[in-house]
Enzyme design. Structure first.
Site, PDB file in Angstrom:
ATOM      1  N   LYS A  37       0.815  -1.222   0.000  1.00 17.65           N
ATOM      2  CA  LYS A  37       0.000   0.000   0.000  1.00 17.65           C
ATOM      3  C   LYS A  37       0.848   1.271   0.000  1.00 17.65           C
ATOM      4  O   LYS A  37       0.451   2.277  -0.555  1.00 17.65           O
ATOM      5  CB  LYS A  37      -0.950   0.016   1.193  1.00 17.65           C
ATOM      6  CG  LYS A  37      -0.238   0.195   2.516  1.00 17.65           C
ATOM      7  CD  LYS A  37      -1.178   0.203   3.705  1.00 17.65           C
ATOM      8  CE  LYS A  37      -0.383   0.579   4.939  1.00 17.65           C
ATOM      9  NZ  LYS A  37      -0.897   0.018   6.170  1.00 17.65           N
ATOM     10  N   ARG A 132      -6.286   1.858  17.276  1.00 19.55           N
ATOM     11  CA  ARG A 132      -6.859   1.928  15.938  1.00 19.55           C
ATOM     12  C   ARG A 132      -7.841   0.754  15.844  1.00 19.55           C
ATOM     13  O   ARG A 132      -8.797   0.714  16.613  1.00 19.55           O
ATOM     14  CB  ARG A 132      -5.771   1.912  14.857  1.00 19.55           C
ATOM     15  CG  ARG A 132      -6.284   2.475  13.525  1.00 19.55           C
ATOM     16  CD  ARG A 132      -5.224   2.536  12.438  1.00 19.55           C
ATOM     17  NE  ARG A 132      -4.823   1.214  11.979  1.00 19.55           N
ATOM     18  CZ  ARG A 132      -3.893   1.000  11.036  1.00 19.55           C
ATOM     19  NH1 ARG A 132      -3.281   2.031  10.485  1.00 19.55           N
ATOM     20  NH2 ARG A 132      -3.579  -0.217  10.660  1.00 19.55           N
TER      21      ARG A 132
HETATM   22  C1  LIG Z   1       0.120  -0.535   6.818  1.00 19.99           C
HETATM   23  C2  LIG Z   1      -0.068  -1.714   7.663  1.00 19.99           C
HETATM   24  C3  LIG Z   1       0.988  -2.612   7.845  1.00 19.99           C
HETATM   25  C4  LIG Z   1       2.373  -2.387   7.272  1.00 19.99           C
HETATM   26  O1  LIG Z   1       2.990  -1.316   7.913  1.00 19.99           O
HETATM   27  P1  LIG Z   1       4.531  -0.950   7.643  1.00 19.99           P
HETATM   28  O2  LIG Z   1       4.845   0.028   8.697  1.00 19.99           O
HETATM   29  O3  LIG Z   1       4.595  -0.377   6.267  1.00 19.99           O
HETATM   30  O4  LIG Z   1       5.325  -2.183   7.771  1.00 19.99           O
HETATM   31  C5  LIG Z   1       0.740  -3.750   8.581  1.00 19.99           C
HETATM   32  N1  LIG Z   1      -0.468  -3.988   9.131  1.00 19.99           N
HETATM   33  C6  LIG Z   1      -1.510  -3.148   8.978  1.00 19.99           C
HETATM   34  C7  LIG Z   1      -2.822  -3.478   9.603  1.00 19.99           C
HETATM   35  C8  LIG Z   1      -1.345  -1.977   8.245  1.00 19.99           C
HETATM   36  O5  LIG Z   1      -2.370  -1.142   8.106  1.00 19.99           O
END
Ligand SMILES: *Cc1c(COP(=O)(O)O)cnc(C)c1O
Length: 362
Positions: A37, A132
């Site tokens: 993402k 969250r």
């Molecule tokens: C974005 C996200 C991740 C990955 O996060 P990074 O900091 O890019 O490794 C993992 N789990 C969830 C639920 C996320 O929203």
């Protein structure tokens, strides 16, 4: 043809970073969801993840998982944001695993799975203080897990997960991981089997992989930033991650103006382009350069990392980056290109800005 701002993707270095990370997770029997993402699912980068030792391809956005599917990804797709009720049909169609926290969503999933004749694996999220997504009441989580196990036919309970260091800035520690494992064990006692996945978080949990302090039962992580940019380790967490390349992504911009100007604005101070009150330091007349990109393309410019030493970021408006180049003033001219390393925020903006051209190099 307009060629800048340009985002240069070093695909070879991305592949090496994925491998370096997975060597360390594999050694601890932890599988990795490669999170796409942050770079808006640039196809060549997604393909690199697909051909890597990662177990799955993950995103918070169903559109990105659909595009991963459309370019022919072979790995299971993993949705890491609780799905909207309105996107359930696509989730069932494209996604193998998802993170969940609402019974009504799971019921809708079950119904849609039956309709499409498919199964779908879920991980229930526990909120361990970052505030969250996920269950705050852990009894409710356990109850729903048992309910899925006993009463759902198409939705399968794969495990549980947590997320830390996103909203509440809560650190991922072995203690937090043990809290998650405790919940998993309560569920396992009630359902009489071992859960497939206990997903201990994101990049912020990988420090526990590097120092091997991660509790044994954590067997899954969802990693984006730590593989792609790997810049938070040293900048925020005082961790040496020298085995990871820091130049997978580079942003290049073109200089459009160079002039000597006062460093303190002249006139009555009011608000900047975004309605903020700024502070300025008077350092006398300095040489400055304007580069042709701005906050629209990178978000906060303060976190950009100029690759030319002596170049200092002063600020930006939507479409202009303002630099102090006094220290290197004799080496730069209009038309020159300047390179910058990106923070997570910069990457998110740059890869979703229509203005930024993407160039992939091997
Ligand atoms: C974005 C996200 C991740 C990955 O996060 P990074 O900091 O890019 O490794 C993992 N789990 C969830 C639920 C996320 O929203």
């Amino acid at each position: 043809m307009e060629t800048h701002p340009k985002l240069i993707v070093n695909l070879g270095h991305l592949k090496e970073n994925i491998r370096s990370m997975c060597e360390r997770t594999d050694a601890l029997d932890i599988s990795v969801a490669g999170v796409i993402k942050g770079f808006h699912a640039i196809p060549e980068m997604v393909a690199a993840f697909d051909e890597s030792p990662c177990q799955s391809i993950a995103s918070s956005r169903i559109e990105q998982l659909k595009s991963a599917h459309d370019i022919g990804c072979k790995k299971p797709l993993f949705l890491i944001r609780i799905p909207m009720l309105s996107e359930i049909p696509e989730v069932v169609k494209y996604v193998a695993y998802s993170l969940q926290s609402e019974k009504v969503v799971l019921q809708a999933l079950e119904k849609e799975c039956e309709k499409q004749g498919k199964t779908h694996k879920v991980l229930l999220m526990a909120d361990l203080g970052d505030l969250r997504e996920g269950f705050w009441n852990k009894d409710e989580l356990v109850e729903l897990a048992v309910d899925i196990e006993n009463n759902f036919n198409f939705v399968k309970l794969a495990g549980i997960g947590t997320n830390l260091g996103c909203y509440g800035s809560i650190k991922a520690t072995p203690e937090k991981m043990n809290e998650l494992i405790d919940i998993a064990q309560i569920i396992e006692n009630k359902i009489g089997r071992t859960l497939e996945l206990i997903s201990g978080g994101a990049t912020t949990s990988t420090m526990m992989v590097f120092d091997k302090s991660i509790p044994k039962r954590i067997n899954h992580l969802r990693i984006g930033e730590g593989i792609i940019l790997a810049c938070d380790y040293e900048k925020l967490f005082d961790t040496d991650a020298a085995f990871l390349h820091k130049d997978v992504l580079t942003l290049e911009g073109e200089i459009i103006e160079i002039k000597d100007k006062p460093s303190y604005p002249v006139g009555e101070l009011s608000y900047d382009a975004f309605g903020n009150v700024q502070t300025y330091h008077d350092r006398g007349i300095r040489r400055r350069a304007l580069v042709a990109f701005g906050r629209v393309d990178v978000g906060d410019v303060e976190t950009l990392m100029p690759k030319t030493s002596g170049v200092e970021i002063l600020g930006a408006s939507s479409d202009h980056l303002i630099l102090d180049i006094e220290e290197v003033k004799d080496t730069l001219k209009v038309g020159d290109k300047l390179s910058f390393g990106l923070s997570y925020c910069n990457m998110v903006y740059a890869t979703s800005s229509k203005n930024v051209k993407i160039e992939v190099i091997d």
